[in-house]
Design a protein around this motif. Structure first.
Motif, PDB file in Angstrom:
ATOM      1  N   VAL A 154      -8.189 -14.482  -3.133  1.00 24.53           N
ATOM      2  CA  VAL A 154      -8.503 -14.111  -4.323  1.00 24.53           C
ATOM      3  C   VAL A 154      -8.854 -15.434  -5.294  1.00 24.53           C
ATOM      4  N   GLY A 165     -11.201 -10.034  -5.114  1.00 24.53           N
ATOM      5  CA  GLY A 165     -10.604 -10.178  -3.649  1.00 24.53           C
ATOM      6  C   GLY A 165     -11.870 -10.749  -2.858  1.00 24.53           C
ATOM      7  N   ILE A 209      -9.584  -5.885   1.043  1.00 23.34           N
ATOM      8  CA  ILE A 209      -9.616  -6.015  -0.353  1.00 23.34           C
ATOM      9  C   ILE A 209      -8.874  -4.557  -1.195  1.00 23.34           C
TER      10      ILE A 209
END
Length: 170
Positions: free
Chosen positions: A120, A131, A163
Motif C-alpha cells: 500500500v 493498493g 487490491i
C-alpha cells in the motif's frame, strides 16, 4: 510446509522493489483504495497479516501470523481436487513512511518462477492511498507454459482481487 533450507527458484531477489528483470512476464497494478493516513496504516497492517491472499480465498498456510523475512507460506491455486499448493517465502518487507507491504518469492513446487510484491502506498500531496501488486514471473511447470496468455490474464484478475480485498475506510 517446505523445509526452511529450500532455495528460491530465481536469483533476482528483491527486484520487485525496483527495475524488474528481463526474461520474465512483468506487471504492475496500482489502484486508489481511499484517502488518509489512517487508511494507509490500517491497510498496511492488513497486508502484513496476509489479507490480500485471504481475501481472495487462496491463502493456505504460513509459518508466522504476519509477514516476516524468511516466513514460508503457501497459497492454493485452483478448485477442489484440481488445486495446487504453491510454496513461497517472504523475501523482504516494506516499512517506509509512505509504503508498507512485503514480497514473496517462489520455492520449488510452485508452478511459476518469480516474485510478487503486495503493498500500500500513501501520497501525501493529495492524501490518496493506493493498493499495489507488482510481479515478475515465468512458467515453472509445463501446464503454466501451456496456459500462456490465459495464465497471464488470470494473474491480472487475481491482482485486482488482491487490491479489492483491502479496506477502503479507516
Amino acid at each position: 510446509m517446505r523445509d526452511e533450507t529450500d532455495e528460491l527458484t530465481y536469483t533476482e531477489v528483491g527486484a520487485t522493489d525496483g527495475d524488474m528483470p528481463a526474461g520474465y512476464h512483468r506487471f504492475t497494478l496500482r489502484r486508489p483504495i481511499g484517502r488518509g493516513r489512517a487508511l494507509f496504516e490500517r491497510a498496511g497492517a492488513e497486508i502484513m497479516a496476509y489479507r490480500m491472499q485471504k481475501g481472495t480465498g487462496i491463502f493456505h498456510i504460513a509459518d508466522t501470523p504476519t509477514a516476516e523475512v524468511g516466513t514460508s507460506l503457501a497459497v492454493r491455486l485452483g478448485v477442489g481436487p484440481f488445486a495446487i499448493e504453491a510454496p513461497c517465502r517472504v523475501v523482504y518487507l516494506l516499512r517506509e513512511t509512505n509504503r508498507l507491504g512485503f514480497a514473496y518469492g517462489t520455492l520449488p513446487g510452485h508452478p511459476e518462477i518469480g516474485e510478487e510484491l503486495f503493498a500500500v502506498e500513501y501520497d501525501p500531496t493529495d492524501d490518496t492511498v493506493y493498493g499495489l501488486v507488482k510481479a515478475f514471473s515465468r512458467p515453472g511447470a509445463w501446464y503454466v507454459r501451456l496456459g500462456g496468455p490465459a495464465v497471464r490474464l488470470l494473474q491480472r484478475i487475481i491482482a485486482g482481487r488482491y487490491i479489492a480485498a483491502l479496506p477502503t475506510t479507516a
